[in-house]
Structures are given as C-alpha cells and as structure tokens.
Design a protein around this motif. Structure first.
Motif, short mmCIF file in Angstrom:
data_model
loop_
_atom_site.label_atom_id
_atom_site.label_comp_id
_atom_site.label_asym_id
_atom_site.label_seq_id
_atom_site.Cartn_x
_atom_site.Cartn_y
_atom_site.Cartn_z
N VAL A 87 0.94 -1.16 0.03
CA VAL A 87 -0.06 0.29 -0.04
C VAL A 87 0.72 1.13 0.06
N THR A 133 -1.03 7.79 -0.45
CA THR A 133 -2.35 7.78 -1.29
C THR A 133 -3.33 6.58 -1.02
N GLY A 134 -2.93 5.64 -0.08
CA GLY A 134 -3.66 4.40 0.25
C GLY A 134 -4.17 3.62 -0.96
N GLN A 135 -3.55 3.71 -2.22
CA GLN A 135 -3.62 3.08 -3.30
C GLN A 135 -2.78 1.70 -3.08
N PRO A 192 -3.93 0.33 -8.59
CA PRO A 192 -4.45 1.62 -7.76
C PRO A 192 -5.99 2.00 -7.80
N THR A 193 -6.80 1.02 -8.35
CA THR A 193 -7.95 1.09 -8.31
C THR A 193 -8.64 0.88 -6.98
N THR A 197 -8.12 0.90 -2.88
CA THR A 197 -7.63 2.07 -1.95
C THR A 197 -7.93 1.56 -0.51
N ASP A 200 -7.79 3.36 3.64
CA ASP A 200 -7.86 4.83 4.25
C ASP A 200 -6.63 5.12 4.81
N PRO A 201 -5.91 6.00 4.33
CA PRO A 201 -4.33 6.28 4.46
C PRO A 201 -4.23 6.52 6.17
N ARG A 250 -10.24 -1.09 3.69
CA ARG A 250 -10.50 -0.95 2.23
C ARG A 250 -11.49 0.20 2.00
N THR A 251 -11.36 1.09 1.20
CA THR A 251 -12.20 2.19 1.18
C THR A 251 -13.04 2.05 -0.27
N THR A 252 -13.08 0.94 -1.27
CA THR A 252 -13.55 0.72 -2.46
C THR A 252 -14.42 -0.63 -2.17
#
Length: 334
Positions: A205, A209-211, A216-217, A219, A221-222, A331-333
């Motif tokens: 990670v 950026t948290g990616q 990179p799609t 992500t 939470d940083p 995870r945020t996505t």
C-alpha cells in the motif's frame, strides 16, 4: 474470503496450466504449498532477495544436467520449513514419480526433484510451530488428487484456493496480512499463471495515497493504515511459482523467472531488500523445444503481470486473524 475485484480469468491460477496441480496444508499460523508436475516440468529459478531460504536451486541452472522437476515446495517456518520437502519427496516416490537414476524404463531407484523456498513467519503465532515432512506429504497428496480429478492435459474446473492458506497462513505484507494469491492469463495458445506467497518487508500500500501499488483502483484509508502497527520484520520474503505450457527451454524458463520479479517490484516497495529472500521459480509443462524471441517477450511480460496480480490477489483474499488486520478491514472501495 475470495477476491471480488478479480475477474474469472484469474480464478484458476496455476491450475490453469495443464499438467500442474496445487495442494496446501494450512496449520493456523504457518503451512506449506506444493506445486506438482508429475510428468516433469522444465524449470528455472531467480533469487533476488539478500536472505533466501532455498533448496535444490543450483540444479536449475541451465548448464546443469537435470532439466525437469517434479514439484516445487513453498513453505512457512523459515529454514525449518525446508523439512517439508522430505515429505514431498516421499509422497512422490510412493506415487512412482521421480528421476529414473538408471534411465527411462529401467528398474531401479527414482529420485523426485523438488526445489523449494521458504518465508520467514516465525514471529507470527508460535515460533515453534513449523511445517514438517507430514505437512509436505499432505499437501502433495492434495496436489496429486487435484490433478487426478481431471485429464492431465486439461485445466482445473475449480477456482483456486487463495488467501490465508498454505504457505501464506502466517504471511504479512507491511502492516497487513499477506497470503497466497493466484492469477492466470493466455498468450495465444498458451497459459501463463502465477502462485505467490506475499510476505514482504516492503509495503503493498502506498502510505501517502492509500492505493495498492499493484492495482491503484483498490484503496484503503491512509489514516487507518498509518495507525496500524508495522508487522513486517527485516526477515520477510515473497516467494512464488510462474507456470506455463509454452514449450520454453530451461534457459528461457530462467528468463520468465527473471522478468517475473518486475511484477514483484511493481506490487511491493521496496522489494529485494538485503534480508528478504525473494525467490521466483518458473515451470513449463511444454516439450522444451523452445519458442521464438517475439513469443518469449510476450510470455515474459505476462509473467510479470501475473506475479503482480497474484500479490494483489493474496492481500485481497487474506482473512483477519493472528491479531493482524487485513486489507478488507481498511479498504475504502467495493
């Protein structure tokens, strides 16, 4: 837990390659993974980490006599885990699989050729809990059963197991759980696949950026990632197997292993540290007649892509446990 972000073309992993079977022994905080090629596979290895734990890698050099292997062991337990290879050899010998010492079709002893590599996972769970020859034998039986369920010239009909299994049980990746991941694709008539135990000193990670470096799609939470305690020691390792049915030579298989590390370096930063043991094997169940330069270039590019994708798959599929967060927790996505 499976990796929802991955499409069906990644679901078979190494078992997408005809003639390859995969088995796992999972023991909570450690385990082993065995990749079998009972009919033999042209093989090579590329070791980039400064602190590898390996066995039978010298014989994979192109100038050495034995051209094919019968299995590859990936194991937890640091150097202690190499003992699991004894069980792999014993199980293969029992099944009549190995190098005929006196020549093909002649009675006499056989010697299964089983290179292997280990990860350092002794600080996760019980450091006295290590894979044994019994674990290696059990994983080999499962791998042979996987192949026996199908024609040896076809692929597995079942999605590959992944995540917190086998050699990936005690794996960590920076501040989160690592694991065992898979990916596969096709290049013309041929399959290229990877199975990787992601256990790096470096991060998967980007902390800014948290990616995910490898995708990179995806992500996290940083801030949540920054709050996690660093889990990796300076003794971690990422190991894996690249496999294809393309008829590459032993020397060309080395090129696949070598370029596979490009995918490792894209997905993990930093990679290949002085105390990592980063090691990738390459196997071909083809006839060893060789491919032209153009096709070899395509296979090499695919090898790097599949290693990268397998590392992403490993952390996506990892489950929470052992007092360690997994990627899904932050995870945020979707």
């Amino acid at each position: 837990m499976t990796a929802p972000a991955h499409s069906d073309n990644h679901r078979l992993g190494l078992a997408a390659v005809p003639g390859i079977g995969v088995g796992h022994t999972s023991a909570g905080d450690t385990g082993c993974t065995v990749v079998v090629a009972p009919a033999g596979a042209y093989a090579a290895v590329d070791v980039r980490g400064g602190g590898p734990g390996t066995r039978e890698t010298d014989l994979l050099e192109a100038h050495n006599t034995v051209a094919q292997v019968h299995a590859v062991l990936l194991s937890g337990g640091s150097a202690y885990g190499l003992a699991a290879a004894d069980g792999v050899m014993a199980q293969l010998e029992k099944a009549g699989i190995g190098f005929p010492v006196l020549g093909p079709d002649k009675p006499g002893p056989i010697v299964p050729i089983v290179p292997g590599a280990v990860i350092f996972d002794l600080l996760v769970g019980d450091p006295q809990h290590r894979p044994t020859r019994h674990d290696g034998a059990a994983a080999t039986r499962q791998a042979l059963a996987d192949l026996a369920q199908r024609d040896p010239h076809t692929t597995s009909p079942h999605p590959a197991a992944r995540g917190s299994i086998g050699a990936g049980c005690g794996a960590t990746a920076g501040k989160i759980r690592g694991g065992y991941g898979t990916a596969n694709t096709t290049i013309g008539d041929y399959v290229v696949a990877a199975g990787v135990v992601a256990n790096p000193v470096g991060h998967v990670v980007d902390p800014h950026t948290g990616q995910l470096y490898g995708d990179p799609t995806i992500t996290v939470d940083p801030a949540a990632y920054a709050d996690l305690e660093s889990l990796a020691t300076k003794l971690n390792t990422t190991i894996g197997v690249i496999a294809t049915n393309a008829p590459v030579t032993k020397a060309q298989a080395r090129r696949l292993a070598l370029t596979g590390h490009d995918g490792l370096a894209r997905a993990i930063r930093p990679a290949h540290s002085p105390l990592d043991g980063d090691t990738l094997f390459a196997l071909s169940t083809g006839d060893g007649s060789g491919v032209d330069v153009d096709l070899l270039g395509q296979l090499c590019a695919a090898a790097a892509d599949m290693v990268e994708a397998a590392i992403v798959d490993a952390v996506l599929s990892a489950e929470p446990g052992l007092n360690t967060a997994c990627l899904a927790d932050i995870r945020t996505t979707t």
